[in-house]
Design an enzyme around this catalytic site. Structure first.
Site, PDB file in Angstrom:
ATOM      1  N   LYS A  98       0.830  -1.012   0.066  1.00 36.78           N
ATOM      2  CA  LYS A  98       0.042   0.198  -0.013  1.00 36.78           C
ATOM      3  C   LYS A  98       0.777   1.194  -0.027  1.00 36.78           C
ATOM      4  CE  LYS A  98      -2.863   2.838   2.809  1.00 36.78           C
ATOM      5  NZ  LYS A  98      -3.721   3.089   3.885  1.00 36.78           N
ATOM      6  N   GLY A 159      -7.863   9.547   9.239  1.00 40.27           N
ATOM      7  CA  GLY A 159      -8.306   9.603  10.488  1.00 40.27           C
ATOM      8  C   GLY A 159      -9.233  10.600  11.029  1.00 40.27           C
ATOM      9  N   ALA A 185      -9.373   5.777   3.683  1.00 34.07           N
ATOM     10  CA  ALA A 185      -9.279   6.779   4.509  1.00 34.07           C
ATOM     11  C   ALA A 185     -10.510   7.573   4.614  1.00 34.07           C
ATOM     12  CB  ALA A 185      -7.971   7.548   4.309  1.00 34.07           C
ATOM     13  N   GLY A 186     -10.876   8.120   5.900  1.00 36.87           N
ATOM     14  CA  GLY A 186     -11.831   9.256   6.112  1.00 36.87           C
ATOM     15  C   GLY A 186     -13.124   8.804   6.433  1.00 36.87           C
ATOM     16  N   ASN A 207      -9.158   2.174   9.253  1.00 36.04           N
ATOM     17  CA  ASN A 207      -8.276   1.735  10.305  1.00 36.04           C
ATOM     18  C   ASN A 207      -8.886   2.584  11.634  1.00 36.04           C
ATOM     19  OD1 ASN A 207      -6.611   1.071  12.535  1.00 36.04           O
ATOM     20  ND2 ASN A 207      -4.671   1.653  11.487  1.00 36.04           N
ATOM     21  N   THR A 208      -8.805   3.946  11.549  1.00 31.98           N
ATOM     22  CA  THR A 208      -9.237   4.658  12.922  1.00 31.98           C
ATOM     23  C   THR A 208     -10.733   4.580  13.233  1.00 31.98           C
ATOM     24  OG1 THR A 208      -7.535   6.251  12.276  1.00 31.98           O
ATOM     25  CG2 THR A 208      -9.233   6.963  13.707  1.00 31.98           C
TER      26      THR A 208
END
Lengths: 261, 67
Positions: A98, A159, A185-186, A207-208
């Site tokens: 990635k 994040g 992301a986001g 992830n977050t």
């Protein structure tokens, strides 16, 4: 659900998840299980030479169940990202990466010029390159032309949990792409993942949103369901949007009909 | 004595050694790390035959949590 195929490899889930920021390795393991994910991302960092007591992340990821996707997070130059990818290949014995080349500390937006350069070099070296990029259709096309195995436009800053900020661009990226589109992301909550999938994205990476949820394991399951719901809705083909109502029940035959005349 | 930079910190090795010997001295499981010597990745099967020289820059990395 229909399978996700990247570079000829089949994956059973369209949700890809991270391994960072969980309250504990045990919670991470339970969240991975609840998410149904087949791919988990990892970062590459210096071994702590002075303190060898810490448990290894890899003790909590079954390599038979999860495909490890190393990232080049926190690399700010093409050179650093390329070196990190080469090291990751040696740790994981897989040539998938990635690819991140960050251009700005505050937004963590990519340096697309350097990203394109690193993509070209790594593709030439035989890597399967999955670049994290902006929600920019032109950039995504350039990355695909450079040999990227998928393109990974952001939904919002890493994040941030803001959700898909530019749905129209994600739709356009998908329409023109010849490789899988992974919204990376986001995402903040399950409906964000659903929106990404409804726009036609092939997968979502996060992830977050899971790791820092108050209950990461429940959120992981919510994300699994959100991704599945969005994928099914996309394939089902939604109705066109209209400004005015169209009744669902028959207009005639009501008991009020007799007195209308 | 061999002076090197190991993961960004200067370090003195008491004797000349290979990558394999350095990892063993540091009690690092070689199966879970990757090693770079002067910006070039050292393949795992070359750890035993790769000697560390004075002034070398060595990086030893592993996988950690990330997104």
């Amino acid at each position: 659900m229909d399978k996700l195929v990247i570079a000829g490899r089949e994956f059973t889930s369209r949700l890809l998840i991270g391994t960072g920021k969980y309250p504990s390795h045990q919670v991470m393991q339970a969240a991975h299980d609840a998410s149904g994910a087949a791919v988990v991302t990892v970062a590459v960092r210096r071994v702590n030479i002075s303190d060898r007591s810490k448990e290894s992340l890899l003790d909590y990821i079954d390599p038979k169940r999860y495909f490890l996707l190393p990232n080049t997070a926190a690399c700010y130059t093409a050179e650093d990202a390329i070196r990190t990818a080469r090291l990751a290949r040696e740790v994981g014995l897989s040539h998938w990466v990635k690819l991140e080349v960050i251009g700005d500390e505050k937004t963590l937006f990519p340096d697309n010029e350097a990203l394109l350069e690193a993509t070209r070099v790594l593709v030439k070296e035989g890597f399967v390159v999955l670049p994290y990029t902006n929600d920019d259709p032109v950039m995504c096309r350039k990355l695909e032309d450079a040999g990227a195995a998928a393109v990974m436009p952001l939904g919002a800053p890493i994040g941030s949990g803001l959700g898909i900020q530019n749905p129209n661009n994600i739709r356009i990226i998908k329409e023109q792409a010849g490789v899988p589109v992974i919204v990376d992301a986001g995402v903040g909550t399950a409906s964000d993942a659903t929106v990404a999938m409804e726009l036609g994205a092939d997968a979502v990476l996060m992830n977050t949103a899971i790791a820092l949820a108050q209950d990461p394991v429940s959120m992981a399951r919510a994300m699994k369901l959100g991704v599945e719901a969005g994928r099914l809705a996309f394939l089902a083909g939604r109705i066109p949007r209209k400004s005015y109502a169209t009744a669902s029940s028959p207009a005639g035959g009501t008991i009020a009909a007799g007195v209308r005349a | 004595m061999v002076r090197i930079t190991l993961n960004g910190d200067s370090r003195v090795l008491e004797r000349r050694m290979t990558i394999a010997e350095l990892l063993a001295d540091l009690e690092i499981d070689s199966r879970r790390v990757a090693v770079e010597r002067n910006y070039i990745v050292v393949k795992r099967d070359a750890y035993g035959s790769t000697h560390i020289e004075n002034g070398d820059q060595i990086e030893i990395v592993n996988f950690v949590g990330g997104g």
